[in-house]
Design a protein around this motif. Structure first.
Motif, PDB file in Angstrom:
ATOM      1  N   PHE A  11      44.966  87.108 -21.968  1.00 34.78           N
ATOM      2  CA  PHE A  11      43.764  87.324 -21.161  1.00 34.78           C
ATOM      3  C   PHE A  11      42.897  88.435 -21.758  1.00 34.78           C
ATOM      4  CE2 PHE A  11      41.550  89.634 -17.767  1.00 34.78           C
ATOM      5  CZ  PHE A  11      40.695  88.622 -17.338  1.00 34.78           C
ATOM      6  N   ARG A  12      43.516  89.537 -22.139  1.00 36.46           N
ATOM      7  CA  ARG A  12      42.764  90.669 -22.724  1.00 36.46           C
ATOM      8  C   ARG A  12      41.969  90.213 -23.936  1.00 36.46           C
ATOM      9  NH1 ARG A  12      47.030  94.873 -24.468  1.00 36.46           N
ATOM     10  NH2 ARG A  12      45.167  95.720 -25.418  1.00 36.46           N
ATOM     11  N   LYS A  13      42.638  89.502 -24.827  1.00 33.98           N
ATOM     12  CA  LYS A  13      42.013  89.039 -26.062  1.00 33.98           C
ATOM     13  C   LYS A  13      40.846  88.093 -25.772  1.00 33.98           C
ATOM     14  CE  LYS A  13      43.015  85.984 -29.931  1.00 33.98           C
ATOM     15  NZ  LYS A  13      44.001  85.086 -30.498  1.00 33.98           N
ATOM     16  N   ARG A  14      41.098  87.104 -24.927  1.00 28.71           N
ATOM     17  CA  ARG A  14      40.062  86.095 -24.651  1.00 28.71           C
ATOM     18  C   ARG A  14      38.889  86.693 -23.859  1.00 28.71           C
ATOM     19  NH1 ARG A  14      42.508  82.735 -27.382  1.00 28.71           N
ATOM     20  NH2 ARG A  14      44.436  81.709 -26.804  1.00 28.71           N
ATOM     21  N   LEU A  15      39.179  87.607 -22.944  1.00 27.44           N
ATOM     22  CA  LEU A  15      38.120  88.261 -22.186  1.00 27.44           C
ATOM     23  C   LEU A  15      37.172  88.996 -23.137  1.00 27.44           C
ATOM     24  CD1 LEU A  15      36.673  89.421 -19.698  1.00 27.44           C
ATOM     25  CD2 LEU A  15      38.514  91.132 -19.545  1.00 27.44           C
ATOM     26  N   MET A  16      37.736  89.779 -24.032  1.00 28.31           N
ATOM     27  CA  MET A  16      36.894  90.532 -24.954  1.00 28.31           C
ATOM     28  C   MET A  16      36.119  89.594 -25.881  1.00 28.31           C
ATOM     29  SD  MET A  16      37.763  93.621 -27.606  1.00 28.31           S
ATOM     30  CE  MET A  16      38.355  94.693 -26.307  1.00 28.31           C
ATOM     31  N   ALA A  33      30.609  89.206 -11.980  1.00 24.85           N
ATOM     32  CA  ALA A  33      31.842  88.701 -11.372  1.00 24.85           C
ATOM     33  C   ALA A  33      32.021  89.187  -9.935  1.00 24.85           C
ATOM     34  CB  ALA A  33      33.045  89.115 -12.216  1.00 24.85           C
ATOM     35  N   GLY A  34      31.056  89.955  -9.446  1.00 25.42           N
ATOM     36  CA  GLY A  34      31.097  90.383  -8.056  1.00 25.42           C
ATOM     37  C   GLY A  34      31.782  91.709  -7.810  1.00 25.42           C
ATOM     38  N   LEU A  35      32.040  92.450  -8.876  1.00 30.65           N
ATOM     39  CA  LEU A  35      32.646  93.771  -8.695  1.00 30.65           C
ATOM     40  C   LEU A  35      31.568  94.771  -8.279  1.00 30.65           C
ATOM     41  CD1 LEU A  35      34.897  93.871 -11.899  1.00 30.65           C
ATOM     42  CD2 LEU A  35      35.584  93.290  -9.566  1.00 30.65           C
ATOM     43  N   ASP A  36      31.995  95.790  -7.589  1.00 29.72           N
ATOM     44  CA  ASP A  36      31.074  96.849  -7.191  1.00 29.72           C
ATOM     45  C   ASP A  36      30.471  97.467  -8.449  1.00 29.72           C
ATOM     46  OD1 ASP A  36      30.294  99.686  -6.682  1.00 29.72           O
ATOM     47  OD2 ASP A  36      30.900  99.171  -4.640  1.00 29.72           O
ATOM     48  N   PRO A  37      29.141  97.580  -8.521  1.00 30.82           N
ATOM     49  CA  PRO A  37      28.491  98.129  -9.726  1.00 30.82           C
ATOM     50  C   PRO A  37      29.015  99.500 -10.156  1.00 30.82           C
ATOM     51  CG  PRO A  37      26.846  97.153  -8.287  1.00 30.82           C
ATOM     52  CD  PRO A  37      28.154  97.144  -7.522  1.00 30.82           C
ATOM     53  N   SER A  38      29.487 100.295  -9.210  1.00 31.82           N
ATOM     54  CA  SER A  38      29.958 101.637  -9.567  1.00 31.82           C
ATOM     55  C   SER A  38      31.289 101.613 -10.319  1.00 31.82           C
ATOM     56  CB  SER A  38      30.071 102.517  -8.318  1.00 31.82           C
ATOM     57  OG  SER A  38      31.082 102.037  -7.460  1.00 31.82           O
ATOM     58  N   VAL A  39      32.031 100.509 -10.233  1.00 32.45           N
ATOM     59  CA  VAL A  39      33.322 100.415 -10.933  1.00 32.45           C
ATOM     60  C   VAL A  39      33.393  99.238 -11.896  1.00 32.45           C
ATOM     61  CG1 VAL A  39      34.557 101.560  -9.052  1.00 32.45           C
ATOM     62  CG2 VAL A  39      34.428  99.054  -9.106  1.00 32.45           C
ATOM     63  N   ALA A  40      32.327  98.465 -11.993  1.00 32.96           N
ATOM     64  CA  ALA A  40      32.346  97.222 -12.774  1.00 32.96           C
ATOM     65  C   ALA A  40      32.748  97.456 -14.230  1.00 32.96           C
ATOM     66  CB  ALA A  40      30.986  96.532 -12.700  1.00 32.96           C
ATOM     67  N   SER A  41      32.125  98.404 -14.890  1.00 37.17           N
ATOM     68  CA  SER A  41      32.416  98.666 -16.302  1.00 37.17           C
ATOM     69  C   SER A  41      33.855  99.131 -16.494  1.00 37.17           C
ATOM     70  CB  SER A  41      31.453  99.718 -16.854  1.00 37.17           C
ATOM     71  OG  SER A  41      31.738  99.967 -18.208  1.00 37.17           O
ATOM     72  N   THR A  42      34.279 100.061 -15.664  1.00 32.91           N
ATOM     73  CA  THR A  42      35.638 100.596 -15.760  1.00 32.91           C
ATOM     74  C   THR A  42      36.675  99.512 -15.526  1.00 32.91           C
ATOM     75  OG1 THR A  42      34.869 102.751 -15.013  1.00 32.91           O
ATOM     76  CG2 THR A  42      37.237 102.325 -14.844  1.00 32.91           C
ATOM     77  N   ARG A  43      36.447  98.668 -14.536  1.00 35.39           N
ATOM     78  CA  ARG A  43      37.424  97.621 -14.214  1.00 35.39           C
ATOM     79  C   ARG A  43      37.566  96.630 -15.370  1.00 35.39           C
ATOM     80  NH1 ARG A  43      38.941  95.257  -9.285  1.00 35.39           N
ATOM     81  NH2 ARG A  43      38.657  97.335  -8.446  1.00 35.39           N
ATOM     82  N   ILE A  44      36.444  96.165 -15.924  1.00 37.17           N
ATOM     83  CA  ILE A  44      36.522  95.220 -17.044  1.00 37.17           C
ATOM     84  C   ILE A  44      37.157  95.893 -18.257  1.00 37.17           C
ATOM     85  CG2 ILE A  44      35.195  93.781 -18.644  1.00 37.17           C
ATOM     86  CD1 ILE A  44      35.403  92.646 -15.758  1.00 37.17           C
ATOM     87  N   ARG A  46      39.407  98.183 -18.194  1.00 38.02           N
ATOM     88  CA  ARG A  46      40.850  98.280 -17.936  1.00 38.02           C
ATOM     89  C   ARG A  46      41.535  96.927 -18.035  1.00 38.02           C
ATOM     90  NH1 ARG A  46      40.870 103.229 -13.627  1.00 38.02           N
ATOM     91  NH2 ARG A  46      40.422 104.782 -15.232  1.00 38.02           N
ATOM     92  N   TYR A  47      40.812  95.855 -17.732  1.00 37.76           N
ATOM     93  CA  TYR A  47      41.368  94.516 -17.971  1.00 37.76           C
ATOM     94  C   TYR A  47      41.522  94.294 -19.476  1.00 37.76           C
ATOM     95  CZ  TYR A  47      40.266  93.210 -13.099  1.00 37.76           C
ATOM     96  OH  TYR A  47      40.188  93.130 -11.730  1.00 37.76           O
ATOM     97  N   GLU A  48      40.499  94.677 -20.240  1.00 42.58           N
ATOM     98  CA  GLU A  48      40.544  94.481 -21.692  1.00 42.58           C
ATOM     99  C   GLU A  48      41.622  95.346 -22.347  1.00 42.58           C
ATOM    100  OE1 GLU A  48      36.641  94.929 -23.422  1.00 42.58           O
ATOM    101  OE2 GLU A  48      35.904  93.091 -22.481  1.00 42.58           O
ATOM    102  N   LEU A  49      41.893  96.498 -21.790  1.00 47.03           N
ATOM    103  CA  LEU A  49      42.930  97.383 -22.326  1.00 47.03           C
ATOM    104  C   LEU A  49      44.324  97.033 -21.807  1.00 47.03           C
ATOM    105  CD1 LEU A  49      41.111 100.841 -22.120  1.00 47.03           C
ATOM    106  CD2 LEU A  49      41.519  99.441 -24.166  1.00 47.03           C
TER     107      LEU A  49
END
Length: 115
Positions: A11-16, A33-44, A46-49
Motif C-alpha cells: 500500500f505504501r509503495k502504490r500510494l506514493m 479523500a475527506g480527511l480534515d485539512p489540518s491533518v491531511a498532509s500528515t496522515r497521508i 504517515r500512510y506512505e511511511l
C-alpha cells in the motif's frame, strides 16, 4: 515456500507512486479523500511511511482521490497492479471482451495442465 506479502508495504509503495503520477501533494490527496485539512498532509505522509495503516474505507477514499481502483493500491503483484490500472482505463465493452478472452485462455491452460 511462498513468501509472505506485507500488504502495508504494498500500500505504501502504490500510494506514493499513484500520488506522484497524479502530481498531487500529500495534503491534496488527504483533503480529496475527506480527511480534515489540518491533518491531511500528515496522515497521508504517515500512510506512505507505514507509521499508520488505513482501514479499507479510507483506502477506498484515497483511491478515489487518486483516480485509481482500490484494488491497485493493495495488489500484491506488480504485474497485477499494472493490469488493474490498464483494465480500469478501458471502456466497458472492451473490459468485457478482454475479460472473456482472459477467462477463455485461463480455462484452456487449466485443461491442458490436467491432460
Amino acid at each position: 515456500m511462498a513468501r509472505k506479502i506485507d500488504i502495508q508495504q504494498v500500500f505504501r509503495k502504490r500510494l506514493m507512486e499513484a500520488r506522484l503520477r497524479a502530481g498531487l501533494s500529500q495534503k491534496d490527496v488527504g483533503i480529496a479523500a475527506g480527511l480534515d485539512p489540518s491533518v491531511a498532509s500528515t496522515r497521508i505522509n504517515r500512510y506512505e511511511l507505514g507509521i499508520h495503516e488505513p482501514d479499507f474505507a479510507t483506502i477506498t477514499r484515497v483511491a478515489k482521490a487518486l483516480d485509481v481502483p482500490a484494488a491497485y493500491l493493495i495488489a500484491e503483484d506488480d504485474r497485477l497492479a499494472r493490469l488493474i490500472l490498464a483494465f480500469d482505463s478501458l471502456p466497458s465493452a472492451e473490459k468485457e471482451q478482454l475479460l472473456k478472452s482472459i477467462e477463455s485462455k485461463a480455462s484452456s491452460v487449466k485443461t491442458t495442465a490436467k491432460g
